[in-house]
Design a protein around this motif. Structure first.
Motif, PDB file in Angstrom:
ATOM      1  N   TYR A  83      69.438  31.226   0.736  1.00  0.00           N
ATOM      2  CA  TYR A  83      70.641  30.601   1.246  1.00  0.00           C
ATOM      3  C   TYR A  83      71.473  30.170   0.045  1.00  0.00           C
ATOM      4  CZ  TYR A  83      69.161  25.952  -0.097  1.00  0.00           C
ATOM      5  OH  TYR A  83      68.797  24.853  -0.821  1.00  0.00           O
ATOM      6  N   PRO A  84      72.777  30.018   0.212  1.00  0.00           N
ATOM      7  CA  PRO A  84      73.584  29.573  -0.925  1.00  0.00           C
ATOM      8  C   PRO A  84      73.331  28.095  -1.236  1.00  0.00           C
ATOM      9  CG  PRO A  84      74.952  29.855   1.021  1.00  0.00           C
ATOM     10  CD  PRO A  84      73.565  30.329   1.381  1.00  0.00           C
ATOM     11  N   PHE A  85      73.314  27.768  -2.502  1.00  0.00           N
ATOM     12  CA  PHE A  85      73.154  26.376  -2.935  1.00  0.00           C
ATOM     13  C   PHE A  85      74.479  25.970  -3.574  1.00  0.00           C
ATOM     14  CE2 PHE A  85      72.044  22.757  -5.447  1.00  0.00           C
ATOM     15  CZ  PHE A  85      70.962  22.171  -4.826  1.00  0.00           C
ATOM     16  N   PRO A  86      75.287  25.189  -2.867  1.00  0.00           N
ATOM     17  CA  PRO A  86      76.629  24.842  -3.357  1.00  0.00           C
ATOM     18  C   PRO A  86      76.606  23.727  -4.408  1.00  0.00           C
ATOM     19  CG  PRO A  86      76.252  23.812  -1.237  1.00  0.00           C
ATOM     20  CD  PRO A  86      75.018  24.638  -1.545  1.00  0.00           C
ATOM     21  N   VAL A  87      76.387  24.087  -5.669  1.00  0.00           N
ATOM     22  CA  VAL A  87      76.317  23.082  -6.732  1.00  0.00           C
ATOM     23  C   VAL A  87      77.636  22.314  -6.791  1.00  0.00           C
ATOM     24  CG1 VAL A  87      76.074  22.705  -9.215  1.00  0.00           C
ATOM     25  CG2 VAL A  87      74.674  24.429  -8.071  1.00  0.00           C
ATOM     26  N   ARG A  88      77.504  21.013  -6.810  1.00  0.00           N
ATOM     27  CA  ARG A  88      78.653  20.110  -6.873  1.00  0.00           C
ATOM     28  C   ARG A  88      78.581  19.372  -8.207  1.00  0.00           C
ATOM     29  NH1 ARG A  88      79.593  15.668  -2.049  1.00  0.00           N
ATOM     30  NH2 ARG A  88      81.582  14.878  -2.795  1.00  0.00           N
ATOM     31  N   PRO A  89      79.671  19.216  -8.923  1.00  0.00           N
ATOM     32  CA  PRO A  89      79.617  18.495 -10.209  1.00  0.00           C
ATOM     33  C   PRO A  89      79.044  17.087 -10.027  1.00  0.00           C
ATOM     34  CG  PRO A  89      81.737  19.587  -9.935  1.00  0.00           C
ATOM     35  CD  PRO A  89      81.023  19.696  -8.613  1.00  0.00           C
ATOM     36  N   TRP A  90      78.198  16.671 -10.956  1.00  0.00           N
ATOM     37  CA  TRP A  90      77.565  15.353 -10.866  1.00  0.00           C
ATOM     38  C   TRP A  90      78.576  14.219 -10.785  1.00  0.00           C
ATOM     39  CZ3 TRP A  90      72.967  14.722  -9.052  1.00  0.00           C
ATOM     40  CH2 TRP A  90      72.037  15.748  -9.173  1.00  0.00           C
ATOM     41  N   PRO A  91      79.696  14.265 -11.543  1.00  0.00           N
ATOM     42  CA  PRO A  91      80.679  13.179 -11.377  1.00  0.00           C
ATOM     43  C   PRO A  91      81.229  13.098  -9.945  1.00  0.00           C
ATOM     44  CG  PRO A  91      81.071  14.320 -13.436  1.00  0.00           C
ATOM     45  CD  PRO A  91      80.037  15.126 -12.688  1.00  0.00           C
TER      46      PRO A  91
ATOM     47  N   ALA B 155      71.717  10.062  -9.005  1.00  0.00           N
ATOM     48  CA  ALA B 155      72.830  10.873  -9.527  1.00  0.00           C
ATOM     49  C   ALA B 155      73.299  10.342 -10.883  1.00  0.00           C
ATOM     50  CB  ALA B 155      73.980  10.892  -8.524  1.00  0.00           C
ATOM     51  N   ARG B 156      73.443   9.035 -10.993  1.00  0.00           N
ATOM     52  CA  ARG B 156      73.839   8.445 -12.276  1.00  0.00           C
ATOM     53  C   ARG B 156      72.794   8.733 -13.351  1.00  0.00           C
ATOM     54  NH1 ARG B 156      75.832   2.569 -10.006  1.00  0.00           N
ATOM     55  NH2 ARG B 156      77.995   3.148  -9.571  1.00  0.00           N
TER      56      ARG B 156
END
Length: 136
Positions: A3-11, A35-36
């Protein structure tokens, strides 16, 4: 299974959790802390994340357009029993789960105060990604 893994920027992930927290959703504090920590500990180029509802989902980088279902999920621990399908949660308890894609899944529930050492334990064991400093 892929399945696609939609990487989102950590900020962006941090900003999302801060927005929820500012809006009174205090239950997202453990996910915000994780996340921090990913950014502070210099692991943002080694692991990618995205959010699913309020859960934080993480995998190793790089990620292709379709990857095996191998992810770590940081979430509130649901209430056990017949009402668990309603995703009721136990305040102050988090669940970290590893879905390997090959049937050797792993999950642990702990107090939210233990989320960072537990998260990094999963990152070390599952992806070989270490924080920049000892968090024990």
């Amino acid at each position: 299974m892929t399945y696609p893994f939609p990487v989102r920027p950590w900020p962006d992930i941090i900003e999302f959790y801060e927005w929820l927290l500012d809006d009174g959703a205090t239950f997202v504090a453990p996910m915000l802390s994780v996340a921090r920590s990913v950014v502070v500990e210099g692991a943002d180029s080694q692991i990618g994340g995205h959010t699913s509802m309020h859960d934080l989902v993480v995998t190793s980088l790089p990620v292709g357009s379709a990857v095996p279902l191998d992810q770590v999920r940081v979430a509130l621990a649901p209430t056990p029993g017949p009402r668990a399908e309603f995703r009721l949660s136990r305040p102050g308890i988090v669940r970290i789960s590893h879905y390997s894609g090959v049937g050797q899944d792993d999950e642990i529930e702990r107090p939210a105060s233990e989320v960072l050492p537990l998260f990094w334990r999963f990152m070390i064991e599952k992806y070989g990604v270490h924080p920049a400093r000892d968090l024990a």
